[in-house]
Design a protein around this motif. Structure first.
Motif, PDB file in Angstrom:
ATOM      1  N   GLY A  99       0.790  -1.216   0.000  1.00  0.00           N
ATOM      2  CA  GLY A  99       0.000   0.000   0.000  1.00  0.00           C
ATOM      3  C   GLY A  99       0.828   1.275   0.000  1.00  0.00           C
ATOM      4  N   ARG A 100       2.082   1.187   0.307  1.00  0.00           N
ATOM      5  CA  ARG A 100       2.909   2.397   0.341  1.00  0.00           C
ATOM      6  C   ARG A 100       3.258   2.852  -1.078  1.00  0.00           C
ATOM      7  N   HIS A 101       3.378   4.176  -1.207  1.00  0.00           N
ATOM      8  CA  HIS A 101       3.739   4.744  -2.506  1.00  0.00           C
ATOM      9  C   HIS A 101       5.248   4.647  -2.685  1.00  0.00           C
ATOM     10  N   ILE A 102       5.652   4.169  -3.821  1.00  0.00           N
ATOM     11  CA  ILE A 102       7.088   4.015  -4.068  1.00  0.00           C
ATOM     12  C   ILE A 102       7.468   4.519  -5.459  1.00  0.00           C
ATOM     13  N   GLU A 103       8.748   4.747  -5.588  1.00  0.00           N
ATOM     14  CA  GLU A 103       9.344   5.020  -6.900  1.00  0.00           C
ATOM     15  C   GLU A 103      10.532   4.073  -7.044  1.00  0.00           C
ATOM     16  N   VAL A 104      10.564   3.391  -8.156  1.00  0.00           N
ATOM     17  CA  VAL A 104      11.641   2.426  -8.396  1.00  0.00           C
ATOM     18  C   VAL A 104      12.464   2.903  -9.591  1.00  0.00           C
TER      19      VAL A 104
ATOM     20  N   VAL B 226      10.514   5.134  -0.881  1.00  0.00           N
ATOM     21  CA  VAL B 226       9.219   4.773  -0.329  1.00  0.00           C
ATOM     22  C   VAL B 226       8.725   5.879   0.594  1.00  0.00           C
ATOM     23  N   ARG B 227       7.467   6.203   0.454  1.00  0.00           N
ATOM     24  CA  ARG B 227       6.855   7.223   1.313  1.00  0.00           C
ATOM     25  C   ARG B 227       6.288   6.510   2.545  1.00  0.00           C
TER      26      ARG B 227
END
Lengths: 123, 451
Positions: free
Chosen positions: A101-106, A121-122
């Motif tokens: 459920g966490r917002h991430i950028e990869v 990860v936020r």
């Protein structure tokens, strides 16, 4: 001359690593890393450390990949906790921070292998 | 000048009267909009990104060849933003190493991470930003900064400023975007990249050149000889790229572990406040390699190597004759490939350095000519700055030649060029002619004076 050519070329063949700096990357909020090839979305399920023989992967959903996509989290993949929205300094993270459920950028290091260079990860 | 707008029927009449010269709106002649590089220049020298007061130009000084030397640092006032760690309480500990900065021109960097500021850092000199168009590209991607991994994001020159703001511009060690600084926008990164690429040489030399000075000519031969100096293998045409005949056509800029970190008694270590930790170069953890800098600009941009460990050009050339290099991975590679290490006698070292001094002076002349030529095409407030930069370049040419007693006749022309480009009534044409004569004396064989 031929000898020096072959020796130097073979020595340089190992020097093809990515050149982006990882240290300051930690302090760049999600979505603002200049020029980086990244994917943003939500973590689908909690990441489990791999068994001895397997790979650790992270699955995410994204507008760019509605069906879901997964990336390999290797030993050199750096995980950053992006606290910028709260005005707090970003910190280094760990696999345990990659919760569903966490917002991430990869950032993708190797598109073919699907390996993640870094994950933000936020909290 | 008062600008009056004219409109309506009166305008139509005026239009008939004024014919082709008439304009319904009388306004000052529009000046051309700034180019992308000009916008980048403005950002480079004035934009603080809401940080601690530093700009890119705080460390990359135009009047110090876009680098930063200890001598120049000594000329700065105490409140210069360079010294923010001596002034700002939030940055006193873990941001810079003020004594190392003032004594040795060293800047604190946290290339392996920011989690242990007291122990995990490196101290590096400020590399000049000249000729970047020729020195960043490599087959493995862009190489920026001393170890090739200076930029976050995609690692490109365009992305470099983002990392620099985080490392050097922050108000506090929290380094929170939006609070301690703002990150450059895409438009600003575009402009900064255009400006950086506009600086200095736009292409590499083609060697050999016909030098007038016998020592410089000999130095060029040694430099190019892959069995003696072997310099051209990694500094092809005295630039920053590998010899394409050896490394392949697209090898570009290469990284090596040349053993600089193994030099004994470096100035940073001798000062010891703090003692510089070992710099592991490219990557986390580093592999000990640093990328190859261009040599055309070397003679007037010392101190040398990533840690400013060597202060003179002759000693920098002599480094490759020493144990630190010959026992390094790069030195061992040379030995393995050719059967011997690099061995240079004092006169050979001097000759190679003389060659580097003369090509640096030629580049100074080219750059001075560029500044002088453009001085007539810019706004009045910029004209003085261009003339000043032309004088700086001319002075640099004089200094690098005079320090090794090279081309005394050309030095006379350079002194004249410097004089003619000074003052409110600078004689630009005269200065350009003097520079052209100086170039001719550096390159053409000297002729005996007529009787």
């Amino acid at each position: 001359m031929r000898t020096i050519t072959l020796a130097l070329v073979s020595a340089m063949a190992a020097a093809g690593a990515a050149a982006a700096q990882q240290a300051t990357e930690q302090y760049i909020p999600i979505g603002q890393s200049p020029g980086a090839r990244t994917m943003q979305g939500e973590i689908s399920s909690a990441v489990e450390p791999a068994s001895a023989s397997g790979q650790t992967t992270i699955a995410m959903t994204s507008e760019a990949a509605p069906g879901g996509v997964s990336y390999v989290v290797g030993p050199r993949t750096r995980i950053y906790i992006d606290n910028s929205a709260r005005g707090q300094p970003s910190t280094m993270g760990a696999l345990a921070d990659l919760q569903a459920g966490r917002h991430i950028e990869v950032a993708i290091a190797d598109a073919e292998a699907g390996a993640a260079l870094w994950i933000k990860v936020r909290p | 000048m008062r600008v009056e707008k004219i409109s309506g029927p009166r305008c139509a009449v005026m239009g008939l009267i004024m014919g082709l010269l008439g304009a319904c709106t009388a306004q000052p002649a529009p000046s051309a909009p700034p180019t992308l590089a000009e916008r980048g220049r403005e950002i480079f020298f004035t934009e603080t990104f809401n940080g601690n007061g530093r700009t890119c130009g705080t460390c990359h000084r135009a009047e110090d060849n876009f680098g930063l030397t200890p001598n120049f640092i000594a000329s700065l006032p105490a409140d210069d933003p360079l010294f923010v760690a001596e002034i700002n309480a939030a940055l006193v500990r873990g941001f810079e190493a003020p004594r190392q900065m003032r004594a040795n021109g060293l800047i604190r960097e946290n290339l392996d991470g920011f989690e242990d500021l007291d122990n995990k850092f490196v101290l590096r000199g400020v590399p000049h930003t000249l000729a970047l168009r020729t020195s960043v590209a490599s087959a493995a991607g862009p190489r920026t900064g001393w170890s090739g991994d200076g930029a976050p994001g995609d690692g490109s020159l365009r992305a470099f400023a983002t990392g620099a703001v985080i490392q050097h511009f922050t108000r506090s060690l929290n380094r929170v975007a939006g609070a301690d600084f703002r990150l450059p926008t895409d438009a600003e990164l575009d402009a900064l990249e255009a400006f950086l690429l506009s600086l200095g040489r736009q292409q590499d030399l083609t060697l050999p050149l016909p030098f007038a000075d016998a020592t410089a000519a000999r130095g060029q031969l040694l430099f190019l000889d892959n069995n003696v100096g072997r310099c051209n293998v990694c500094h092809f045409n005295a630039g920053a790229n590998g010899d394409p005949a050896i490394f392949g056509a697209n090898a570009g800029n290469l990284s090596f572990d040349t053993g600089v970190e193994n030099l004994p008694d470096g100035p940073g270590a001798l000062l010891g406040d703090p003692t510089p930790p070992r710099d592991d170069g490219f990557g986390i953890p580093g592999d000990g390699t640093f990328n190859t800098p261009p040599l055309v600009e070397a003679a007037d941009t010392g101190p040398f190597f990533h840690n400013n460990s060597v202060s003179t050009l002759e000693v920098a050339v002599g480094f490759y004759d020493g144990d630190a290099f010959n026992s390094s991975p790069a030195g061992q590679l040379i030995r393995q490939a050719t059967g011997s290490g690099i061995e240079l006698d004092a006169t050979e070292i001097q000759a190679i350095a003389a060659f580097l001094r003369v090509i640096n002076a030629l580049e100074n002349i080219r750059q001075a000519e560029s500044y002088l030529t453009s001085a007539g095409a810019v706004r009045r407030e910029q004209r003085g700055e261009r003339l000043a930069l032309a004088r700086e370049e001319t002075q640099d040419a004089l200094d690098v030649l005079a320090a090794a007693s090279l081309n005394g006749d050309a030095q006379g022309d350079l002194r004249q060029a410097r004089h003619l480009s000074s003052g409110h009534r600078a004689n630009v044409d005269g200065a350009l002619a003097a520079l052209q004569r100086a170039r001719g004396r550096l390159l053409a064989p000297s002729q005996p004076a007529p009787r």
